[in-house]
Design a protein around this motif. Structure first.
Motif, short mmCIF file in Angstrom:
data_model
loop_
_atom_site.label_atom_id
_atom_site.label_comp_id
_atom_site.label_asym_id
_atom_site.label_seq_id
_atom_site.Cartn_x
_atom_site.Cartn_y
_atom_site.Cartn_z
N THR A 62 43.03 121.72 91.00
CA THR A 62 43.45 120.36 91.31
C THR A 62 42.35 119.71 92.13
N TYR A 63 42.28 118.40 92.03
CA TYR A 63 41.30 117.63 92.80
C TYR A 63 41.97 116.35 93.26
N LEU A 107 46.38 113.06 93.13
CA LEU A 107 46.07 114.41 92.67
C LEU A 107 45.83 114.43 91.16
N VAL A 155 44.51 117.22 87.77
CA VAL A 155 44.41 118.62 87.34
C VAL A 155 43.13 118.79 86.52
N SER A 156 42.33 119.79 86.87
CA SER A 156 41.16 120.11 86.06
C SER A 156 41.46 121.36 85.23
N LEU A 172 50.13 125.68 88.62
CA LEU A 172 50.48 124.57 89.50
C LEU A 172 51.54 124.97 90.52
N VAL A 204 52.84 117.49 92.64
CA VAL A 204 52.80 118.56 91.63
C VAL A 204 54.12 118.55 90.87
N LEU A 215 52.25 116.35 85.58
CA LEU A 215 50.91 116.15 86.14
C LEU A 215 49.82 116.54 85.15
N TRP A 216 50.01 117.68 84.48
CA TRP A 216 48.93 118.15 83.61
C TRP A 216 48.84 117.37 82.30
N ALA A 220 45.12 114.79 83.75
CA ALA A 220 44.28 115.97 83.58
C ALA A 220 42.85 115.59 83.25
#
Length: 285
Positions: free
Chosen positions: A152-153, A159, A161-162, A200, A215, A219-220, A224
């Motif tokens: 996460t960044y 926030l 998601v990488s 996550l 979260v 989120l993803w 992302a």
């Protein structure tokens, strides 16, 4: 020993240069240089042994809390290192070279990507649009299935998601890039949902208040970044449009191809492997 690992990551950060991304029609290309500096293989080898020995937390920080110690743990880590990279760098037969290319180099290449994202937790880089704040552990075995990296960044309190997929190849960068894209297509199809939820869920416990509340299952899919990470030697034009990438839901600015070109590809991987073998006695006291 944590000081040794901190110094190793310091050295990687000192040598590596993240160039501003070049935007193609379907993605952004982030060129990373400096890994061919003379001191990087030793630093990378120590860092990778540190990841196996428990020194790298999912909060994207180095810590000695779970760092392996003692003779028994040292021999355990030595066996793990040997299983990943072998006893030596002798690859004479076709079968041995296959192991080198698909197992040893693949795992070390994943480690290169992991180290670059760790640097991105220290300061903002062009890898992601923000600062990394969590990062999943590296695979402990070459054959372990699942996503190479999830993190996460944060940027301006939001926030993201990488999701990273690492590839290492001397001369087939284009093919490997295409294979990485297949992974992100699977993510969009929901194939890796359970894996992402598990990662996550673990991140929630180490994120700061104000971030952990963000979260959620969405989120993803909603925020992302897709990060193919390609370590290669022979020239390839990564700015060529990729229709498969262009069709993905994630916005253009979050489709970032992180490319690391090495002029002496096999020499780099051999040097990192040698450094890993030596680092076992240095890291696990």
């Amino acid at each position: 020993m944590i000081d040794l690992l901190t110094a190793a990551l310091d050295e990687i950060e000192r040598c590596v240069v993240f160039h501003p991304g070049n935007t193609a029609s379907s993605h952004t290309v982030v060129l990373v240089s400096g890994l061919d500096a003379v001191d990087v293989p030793v630093a990378m080898g120590r860092y990778l042994v540190g990841t196996l020995a428990g020194a790298v937390g999912i909060d994207a920080q180095l810590s000695e809390d779970l760092l392996a110690r003692g003779v028994d743990r040292r021999e355990e880590i030595r066996r793990t290192v040997t299983s990943l990279i072998g006893n030596d760098n002798v690859f004479v037969t076709k079968a041995q070279r296959q192991v080198r290319d698909t197992r040893r180099n693949a795992w070390i290449g994943e480690g290169v990507g992991h180290a670059l994202l760790m640097v991105s937790a220290r300061r903002e880089t062009s890898c992601v649009d923000g600062r990394m704040c969590t990062l999943s552990e590296m695979h402990q075995t070459v054959t372990r299935q699942g996503l190479d990296s999830v993190g996460t960044y944060v940027q301006n309190g939001v926030l993201g998601v990488s999701i990273g997929e690492s590839k290492s190849t001397e001369s087939n960068a284009g093919t490997n890039f295409g294979e990485a894209l297949n992974l992100f297509a699977e993510v969009e199809e929901g194939i890796h949902g359970p894996d992402l939820r598990a990662r996550l869920s673990a991140f929630r416990y180490v994120l700061e208040p104000g971030l952990k509340e963000q979260v959620k299952d969405s989120l993803w899919s909603d925020n992302a970044s897709y990060l193919p990470i390609i370590v290669y030697q022979d020239d390839y034009d990564f700015t060529t449009a990729r229709p498969k990438f262009d069709r993905m839901r994630t916005p253009l600015e979050r489709r970032r191809v992180i490319v690391v070109q090495l002029p002496n590809f096999h020499a780099f991987f051999d040097a990192v492997a040698d450094a890993m073998r030596a680092a076992v006695d240095e890291v696990v006291a």
